[in-house]
Design a protein around this motif. Structure first.
Motif, PDB file in Angstrom:
ATOM      1  N   ASP A 127      -3.375   4.441  -8.085  1.00  0.00           N
ATOM      2  CA  ASP A 127      -3.696   3.434  -7.088  1.00  0.00           C
ATOM      3  C   ASP A 127      -4.284   4.136  -5.853  1.00  0.00           C
ATOM      4  O   ASP A 127      -3.682   5.078  -5.367  1.00  0.00           O
ATOM      5  N   PRO A 128      -5.456   3.679  -5.383  1.00  0.00           N
ATOM      6  CA  PRO A 128      -6.043   4.347  -4.219  1.00  0.00           C
ATOM      7  C   PRO A 128      -5.155   4.300  -2.977  1.00  0.00           C
ATOM      8  O   PRO A 128      -5.215   5.174  -2.131  1.00  0.00           O
ATOM      9  N   GLY A 129      -4.322   3.276  -2.882  1.00  0.00           N
ATOM     10  CA  GLY A 129      -3.431   3.153  -1.724  1.00  0.00           C
ATOM     11  C   GLY A 129      -2.314   4.169  -1.761  1.00  0.00           C
ATOM     12  O   GLY A 129      -1.856   4.659  -0.728  1.00  0.00           O
ATOM     13  N   ARG A 130      -1.835   4.470  -2.938  1.00  0.00           N
ATOM     14  CA  ARG A 130      -0.708   5.392  -3.092  1.00  0.00           C
ATOM     15  C   ARG A 130      -0.926   6.174  -4.393  1.00  0.00           C
ATOM     16  O   ARG A 130      -0.441   5.780  -5.454  1.00  0.00           O
ATOM     17  N   PRO A 131      -1.681   7.267  -4.331  1.00  0.00           N
ATOM     18  CA  PRO A 131      -2.078   7.958  -5.571  1.00  0.00           C
ATOM     19  C   PRO A 131      -0.909   8.478  -6.402  1.00  0.00           C
ATOM     20  O   PRO A 131      -0.993   8.500  -7.623  1.00  0.00           O
ATOM     21  N   HIS A 165      -9.298   0.920   0.243  1.00  0.00           N
ATOM     22  CA  HIS A 165      -8.573   1.021  -1.033  1.00  0.00           C
ATOM     23  C   HIS A 165      -9.037  -0.005  -2.062  1.00  0.00           C
ATOM     24  O   HIS A 165      -9.173   0.300  -3.242  1.00  0.00           O
ATOM     25  N   ARG A 201       5.323   0.019  -7.640  1.00  0.00           N
ATOM     26  CA  ARG A 201       4.226   0.018  -8.599  1.00  0.00           C
ATOM     27  C   ARG A 201       4.832  -0.077  -9.997  1.00  0.00           C
ATOM     28  O   ARG A 201       5.816   0.593 -10.285  1.00  0.00           O
ATOM     29  N   LEU A 255       0.774  -1.235   0.000  1.00  0.00           N
ATOM     30  CA  LEU A 255       0.000   0.000   0.000  1.00  0.00           C
ATOM     31  C   LEU A 255       0.808   1.289   0.000  1.00  0.00           C
ATOM     32  O   LEU A 255       0.503   2.213  -0.726  1.00  0.00           O
ATOM     33  N   GLY A 256       1.781   1.375   0.882  1.00  0.00           N
ATOM     34  CA  GLY A 256       2.525   2.631   0.979  1.00  0.00           C
ATOM     35  C   GLY A 256       1.743   3.726   1.677  1.00  0.00           C
ATOM     36  O   GLY A 256       1.956   4.907   1.411  1.00  0.00           O
ATOM     37  N   THR A 257       0.810   3.367   2.529  1.00  0.00           N
ATOM     38  CA  THR A 257       0.096   4.373   3.315  1.00  0.00           C
ATOM     39  C   THR A 257      -0.185   3.811   4.703  1.00  0.00           C
ATOM     40  O   THR A 257      -0.330   2.597   4.870  1.00  0.00           O
ATOM     41  N   ILE A 275     -12.467   0.837  -3.459  1.00  0.00           N
ATOM     42  CA  ILE A 275     -12.340   1.910  -4.455  1.00  0.00           C
ATOM     43  C   ILE A 275     -11.818   1.325  -5.762  1.00  0.00           C
ATOM     44  O   ILE A 275     -12.283   1.667  -6.852  1.00  0.00           O
ATOM     45  N   ARG A 305      -7.747   4.968   4.086  1.00  0.00           N
ATOM     46  CA  ARG A 305      -7.250   4.426   2.813  1.00  0.00           C
ATOM     47  C   ARG A 305      -7.044   2.928   2.905  1.00  0.00           C
ATOM     48  O   ARG A 305      -7.342   2.182   1.977  1.00  0.00           O
ATOM     49  N   LYS A 358     -13.708   1.520  -9.334  1.00  0.00           N
ATOM     50  CA  LYS A 358     -13.073   2.100 -10.534  1.00  0.00           C
ATOM     51  C   LYS A 358     -13.096   1.114 -11.694  1.00  0.00           C
ATOM     52  O   LYS A 358     -13.353   1.488 -12.840  1.00  0.00           O
TER      53      LYS A 358
END
Lengths: 306, 135
Positions: free
Chosen positions: B108-112, A245, B86, A234-236, A248, A241, A252
């Motif tokens: 990507d919703p996790g890391r726009p 995520h 990514r 993820l990186g968040t 979403i 989120r 999409k």
């Protein structure tokens, strides 16, 4: 017979064990912690307790009570029934957990638990916020229809979750003969790993026998350390989120779908499914890895450079 | 626990704060330093068939990016003390540049988006051309 809320009662134990594991990590006994990752995991755990209060818990309870009303047998609430119920519910958990990995609709909820690149006791508490509204009751209702009381089902489900807490650690190696029967830290490390050889394996809750029985068991290989997380990490650390995520992502994809087949594929196909095969599912990744292994065995001189 | 949702939430948040502060004081707040070697190692694990042509490592070592011969782009970014990646297909990338900084939407919703700071505007401009070459 009283059925206490074992998960809530165990919260002080969870906190104490996490603190002990952190201290052990600092003393270089293995494992790894990162503050933001831990904070995110704990916030997800808190959210998972609050989110069902917005309707999911009521929905689940009503469905189980309705199912119990049409029960086939009057099963007594005695201790040995609880033991049987625990074992049957563990089998239910195996299939629920397996479909949670194999179908994106359920994965969108379960992915939260796998979204940490760490594997420690706080990861155990990184739980979904949407778990009560995605249809899990369909797996639990048959047990109520059989005649197991909904409170007993909640109790054994809680015990199962409680059991699974302590196996989220890198500090415990292998446990001898117990490895044959029980889900252990070693088996569950494999489950959380993204190494191709470990994908789609060890869905067990308490008893690993289900994986051995249904062909999804993979043993931890001392030569290949598990690397945790998900295929696209993820990186968040933002809990919202993390929680939404994948939902979403589904939305999409569904919006840009060009046919009903694509809509269904994006929502209910395996995670990573795409109509043109441009994305990779875990089965595709594992297959590619197996082909590479076979190729390397046939032509050992063509090993990739380190 | 207490029967009051508000009180339960306050106690839970307090407990979380305690554990998080404890983890901070035992030194768990760490960020990975992304070097070319670290990015390559992670990329080889996540995307074994991606063959990088060249790497641009952000001057703050928080991210890196690479372009393959086929024009595909691989982004590596820090996630605490871990690295995430990514992979973007050729033609998918719509990168922009602000001074030395390249902003690459990761879709990507996790890391726009991923931000990579080059050593100079000239280097950033060259990489912007490489990233958007297939557009």
């Amino acid at each position: 017979m009283n059925f206490p809320d074992v998960t809530t009662l165990a919260v002080p134990l969870f906190v104490a064990m996490i603190l002990i594991e952190m201290i052990a990590w600092r003393m270089k006994r293995g494992g790894d912690y990162e503050t933001r990752d831990t904070a995110a995991s704990l916030m997800m755990g808190l959210g998972s307790q609050i989110a069902p209060l917005f309707g999911g818990a009521a929905l689940l309870t009503a469905a189980l009570i309705a199912a119990y009303e049409v029960r086939l047998f009057d099963i007594p609430n005695v201790w040995w029934v609880v033991v049987i119920c625990f074992v049957i519910d563990d089998l239910r958990y195996y299939w629920w957990h397996r479909i949670s990995h194999e179908r994106r609709w359920f994965w969108a909820s379960h992915v939260i638990h796998h979204s940490s690149q760490h594997y420690n006791l706080s990861t155990a508490l990184r739980q979904t916020w949407t778990g009560t509204v995605i249809g899990g009751v369909l797996f639990k209702a048959p047990l109520a229809i059989l005649g197991f009381h909904p409170l007993m089902l909640a109790f054994v489900g809680g015990l199962n979750l409680l059991y699974q807490f302590w196996i989220h650690t890198e500090m415990i190696g292998r446990l001898g003969p117990l490895e044959w029967v029980l889900n252990t830290p070693s088996h569950h490390r494999v489950h959380h790993a993204t190494n191709p050889r470990y994908l789609d394996a060890n869905y067990a809750g308490t008893f690993i026998i289900w994986d051995r029985l249904f062909g999804t068991f993979v043993a931890e290989d001392d030569g290949e350390r598990p690397r945790y997380g998900i295929i696209k990490n993820l990186g968040t650390f933002n809990p919202v989120r993390i929680a939404f995520h994948e939902w979403i992502g589904i939305a999409k994809d569904v919006v840009k779908a060009r046919s009903l087949r694509e809509v269904l594929g994006y929502a209910f196909g395996p995670p990573g499914w795409s109509p043109d095969g441009s994305r990779l599912t875990s089965a595709m990744i594992k297959k590619r890895w197996l082909q590479q292994q076979a190729q390397q065995q046939r032509h050992p001189s063509k090993l990739p450079a380190e | 626990m207490t029967g009051s949702l508000v009180l339960d939430t306050v106690i839970s948040v307090g407990g979380i704060l305690f554990v998080v502060l404890f983890s901070y004081f035992v030194g768990a707040l760490r960020s990975v330093c992304i070097t070319k070697a670290a990015a390559q190692e992670r990329a080889a694990f996540d995307e074994p068939d991606f063959v990088p042509k060249d790497w641009l490592v952000s001057v703050d070592n928080a991210a890196a990016l690479s372009v393959s011969e086929e024009g595909e782009v691989l982004l590596a970014f820090s996630s605490g003390n871990r690295i995430g990646t990514r992979r973007l297909l050729a033609g998918q990338v719509r990168a922009t540049r602000v001074g030395c900084e390249l902003v690459v939407p990761a879709m990507d919703p996790g890391r726009p988006e991923i931000r990579v700071t080059a050593g100079s505007e000239m280097i950033a401009q060259r990489w912007l051309g490489l990233l958007n070459q297939s557009v």
